[in-house]
Design an enzyme around this catalytic site. Structure first.
Site, PDB file in Angstrom:
ATOM      1  N   ASP A   1      86.242   0.381  25.181  1.00 41.59           N
ATOM      2  CA  ASP A   1      86.366  -0.821  24.339  1.00 41.59           C
ATOM      3  C   ASP A   1      87.623  -0.804  23.491  1.00 41.59           C
ATOM      4  OD1 ASP A   1      83.331  -0.477  24.886  1.00 41.59           O
ATOM      5  OD2 ASP A   1      83.658  -2.578  24.340  1.00 41.59           O
TER       6      ASP A   1
ATOM      7  N   GLN B   1      72.460  -1.197  29.978  1.00 42.38           N
ATOM      8  CA  GLN B   1      73.509  -1.776  30.830  1.00 42.38           C
ATOM      9  C   GLN B   1      73.619  -1.020  32.159  1.00 42.38           C
ATOM     10  OE1 GLN B   1      73.872  -1.110  27.577  1.00 42.38           O
ATOM     11  NE2 GLN B   1      75.300  -2.477  26.567  1.00 42.38           N
TER      12      GLN B   1
ATOM     13  N   ARG C   1      79.254  -9.505  27.791  1.00 41.15           N
ATOM     14  CA  ARG C   1      79.579  -8.255  27.098  1.00 41.15           C
ATOM     15  C   ARG C   1      80.536  -7.472  27.982  1.00 41.15           C
ATOM     16  NH1 ARG C   1      78.482  -5.660  31.053  1.00 41.15           N
ATOM     17  NH2 ARG C   1      78.860  -3.825  29.799  1.00 41.15           N
ATOM     18  N   GLY C   2      81.054  -6.349  27.448  1.00 44.18           N
ATOM     19  CA  GLY C   2      82.101  -5.626  28.158  1.00 44.18           C
ATOM     20  C   GLY C   2      83.438  -6.106  27.622  1.00 44.18           C
ATOM     21  N   ALA C   3      84.311  -5.150  27.267  1.00 42.04           N
ATOM     22  CA  ALA C   3      85.523  -5.491  26.517  1.00 42.04           C
ATOM     23  C   ALA C   3      86.383  -6.592  27.172  1.00 42.04           C
ATOM     24  CB  ALA C   3      86.341  -4.223  26.271  1.00 42.04           C
TER      25      ALA C   3
ATOM     26  N   ARG D   1      82.125  -9.742  17.449  1.00 44.77           N
ATOM     27  CA  ARG D   1      81.847  -8.310  17.653  1.00 44.77           C
ATOM     28  C   ARG D   1      83.094  -7.529  17.240  1.00 44.77           C
ATOM     29  NH1 ARG D   1      79.091  -6.386  23.138  1.00 44.77           N
ATOM     30  NH2 ARG D   1      78.428  -4.660  21.820  1.00 44.77           N
TER      31      ARG D   1
ATOM     32  N   ASN E   1      83.836   4.017  23.406  1.00 42.86           N
ATOM     33  CA  ASN E   1      83.084   3.376  24.497  1.00 42.86           C
ATOM     34  C   ASN E   1      81.602   3.409  24.115  1.00 42.86           C
ATOM     35  OD1 ASN E   1      82.995   2.099  27.094  1.00 42.86           O
ATOM     36  ND2 ASN E   1      82.095   3.951  27.928  1.00 42.86           N
ATOM     37  N   LYS E   2      80.786   2.858  24.994  1.00 49.95           N
ATOM     38  CA  LYS E   2      79.346   2.739  24.744  1.00 49.95           C
ATOM     39  C   LYS E   2      78.730   4.027  24.223  1.00 49.95           C
ATOM     40  CE  LYS E   2      77.338  -0.118  24.844  1.00 49.95           C
ATOM     41  NZ  LYS E   2      77.073  -0.816  23.555  1.00 49.95           N
TER      42      LYS E   2
HETATM   43  O1  MRU Z   1      77.996  -3.292  24.283  1.00 47.90           O
HETATM   44  P1  MRU Z   1      78.708  -3.589  25.555  1.00 47.90           P
HETATM   45  O2  MRU Z   1      77.795  -3.780  26.722  1.00 47.90           O
HETATM   46  O3  MRU Z   1      79.694  -4.727  25.392  1.00 47.90           O
HETATM   47  O4  MRU Z   1      79.559  -2.288  25.850  1.00 47.90           O
HETATM   48  C1  MRU Z   1      80.370  -2.255  26.996  1.00 47.90           C
HETATM   49  C2  MRU Z   1      81.035  -0.951  27.199  1.00 47.90           C
HETATM   50  O5  MRU Z   1      80.912  -0.046  26.413  1.00 47.90           O
HETATM   51  C3  MRU Z   1      81.954  -0.846  28.377  1.00 47.90           C
HETATM   52  O6  MRU Z   1      81.960   0.437  28.880  1.00 47.90           O
HETATM   53  C4  MRU Z   1      83.371  -1.231  27.930  1.00 47.90           C
HETATM   54  O7  MRU Z   1      83.376  -2.469  27.300  1.00 47.90           O
HETATM   55  C5  MRU Z   1      84.311  -1.259  29.045  1.00 47.90           C
HETATM   56  S1  MRU Z   1      84.001  -2.608  30.113  1.00 47.90           S
HETATM   57  C6  MRU Z   1      85.162  -2.687  31.298  1.00 47.90           C
END
Ligand code: MRU
EC number: 5.3.1.23
Length: 363
Positions: free
Chosen positions: A254, A213, A46-48, A106, A264-265
Site C-alpha cells: 500500500d 481477502q 479495495r487494494g491500493a 482511507r 501492506n495488509k
Molecule cells: O485493506 P485492503 O484490502 O485495501 O488491503 C489491500 C492490501 O493490503 C494489498 O496487498 C495492497 O493494497 C496491494 S494491492 C495491489
C-alpha cells in the site's frame, strides 16, 4: 476470465462489490465524489491501485455532476450560477470539497493521494475552461489512469515472473490481484505472467484475517484463472515453510517509504519474518506510484485502524466474548532488511534501500 474491477458505463462508474464476493458477483453504480469515497471506505473497492483509480473517477464524477445544467442536476446540491466566472468559482469550490472527501476515505494506500494529486494537476491546468470542458478533461485522465494501471501491472508481472522458477510454490498474503487494481494485479499479476510464460507454479493463499481477502478474493481469482491454489489460515504459514513447502513469497503493498520499508495488509510482517527465518525469498510487487519518497521510513506511514466489528466475527456473525477490548490495525510495516526485492514496472530493486529506490525512480 477478464475481471473489470472498475468500469465506466455511460455516465457512471461501476465497481464490483468486493464485500460480497465470492458468494455474489454484483456491480454498484457511483455518480459523485462522496459516494465513491464511501465505496472506498466501506471496501466495496479495495487494494491500493484500485483505490487510486476509483478516486480519479470520483474527481471526474464530481466535475460532471457540478457542471450539469441546473435543471438536469441529479442532486439537490445545485450550483448557484452567476455568469461564466461565477459558475467557475462555484464549480471550483465544489471540486475542492470533492477532493477533500476523497482524501479522507482511507489513509494508508498512497495511490489514493497520488491519483488525487494527478487529477488536481489537470484541474489546475485548465483554469480558463468551462466546467463542462474541465469535466471532460478529468474524465479522460481517469480513463488514462485505469488503462495505464493495467499496462504497468503487465510490465511488473513480466519482471516478477522471471524470478520464479518452474514448479515454484508461492505464498501470498491478502489480495493483490485484478480485484486490487484495474486488472491483472500486482502480486497475482506476477503469477498470471509466470503461467503465461509457461511456468507451472502453484499458489498458497493466506486467508488474511479479519477481512478474508485471501480466502474470498485471491482464492476466487486463482480458481477462475485455473491456477492451482491452496488456502491456509494465516497461522499455518510457518508450518508450511518449516516443512519446505514454500519456495517464494510475493505480496503487494500500500505504501513503500523512501528507505524501502513496506506497508501492506496486517500479517505481512509476520510472513516476512518467517520467510527470513527459512531463507525463502520475500518479494513485493510495487508499482512506482506506491513508492512515497516524502516518507523517510515505515515508522511514518499512517496505519489505518478499522472498526472492531471486523475482528469480533464476520459480517453479522460475532463470536468474540462480549465486553473484550479489541484492536484492528489494518496494515503493518515490513522493514526493508526483510525484503529480497521490490518488483516494479521498471525492473527489480534487490535489497531495496534509499539509493536503489532513487536510482530506479530517476531512471
Ligand atoms: O485493506 P485492503 O484490502 O485495501 O488491503 C489491500 C492490501 O493490503 C494489498 O496487498 C495492497 O493494497 C496491494 S494491492 C495491489
Amino acid at each position: 476470465m477478464k475481471i473489470e474491477t472498475l468500469r465506466w458505463f455511460n455516465d457512471r462508474l461501476e465497481m464490483i462489490d468486493q464485500r460480497i464476493l465470492p458468494a455474489a458477483f454484483e456491480y454498484l453504480s457511483y455518480y459523485s465524489a462522496a459516494s465513491v469515497a464511501e465505496g472506498i471506505r466501506s471496501m466495496v473497492v479495495r487494494g491500493a491501485p484500485a483505490i487510486g483509480v476509483a478516486a480519479a473517477y470520483g474527481v471526474a464524477l464530481e466535475a460532471l455532476r457540478l457542471s450539469e445544467e441546473p435543471s438536469t442536476l441529479r442532486s439537490f446540491d445545485k450550483l448557484r450560477t452567476g455568469g461564466a466566472q461565477g459558475e467557475r468559482t462555484e464549480f471550483d469550490k465544489g471540486m475542492e470539497e470533492g477532493f477533500t472527501v476523497l482524501a479522507a476515505s482511507r489513509p494508508t494506500a498512497v495511490n489514493l493521494f497520488w491519483a488525487l494529486q494527478r487529477m488536481r494537476k489537470v484541474w489546475v491546468s485548465v483554469a480558463t475552461q468551462t466546467p463542462q470542458q474541465v469535466a471532460q478533461r478529468l474524465l479522460a485522465e481517469a480513463h488514462e489512469i485505469l488503462a495505464e494501471d493495467i499496462r504497468i501491472n503487465k510490465a511488473m508481472g513480466a519482471n516478477g515472473a522471471a524470478l520464479l522458477k518452474d514448479g515454484a510454490r508461492v505464498l501470498t498474503h491478502c489480495n493483490a490481484g485484478a480485484l486490487a487494481t484495474a486488472g491483472w494485479g500486482t502480486a497475482l499479476g506476477v503469477f498470471r505472467s509466470a503461467v503465461e510464460a509457461g511456468k507451472k507454479i502453484s499458489v498458497i493463499a493466506d486467508e488474511t484475517r479479519p477481512f478474508l481477502q485471501g480466502a474470498r478474493l485471491t482464492a476466487w481469482e486463482m480458481v477462475q484463472e485455473n491456477i492451482p491454489v491452496t488456502l491456509i489460515t494465516d497461522n499455518m504459514a510457518g508450518h508450511l515453510m518449516a516443512h519446505g513447502e514454500v519456495d517464494a513469497v510475493v505480496v503487494g503493498t500500500d505504501r513503500v517509504a523512501a528507505n524501502g520499508d513496506v506497508a501492506n495488509k496486517i500479517g505481512t510482517y509476520m510472513v516476512a519474518v518467517l520467510a527470513k527465518r527459512h531463507n525463502i525469498p520475500f518479494y513485493v510487487a510495487c508499482p512506482l506510484s506506491t513508492i512515497d519518497l516524502n516518507i523517510a521510513t515505515g515508522a511514518d506511514i499512517p496505519i489505518e485502524e478499522r472498526s472492531v466489528d471486523e475482528v469480533k466475527g464476520f459480517r453479522d456473525n460475532h463470536w468474540a466474548a462480549q465486553g473484550v477490548k479489541i484492536r484492528n490495525p489494518a496494515f503493518d510495516v515490513t522493514p526493508a532488511e526483510l525484503v529480497t526485492g521490490l518488483i516494479t514496472e521498471k525492473g527489480v530493486i534487490l535489497q531495496p534501500d534509499v539509493q536503489g529506490i532513487r536510482k530506479l525512480m530517476a531512471g
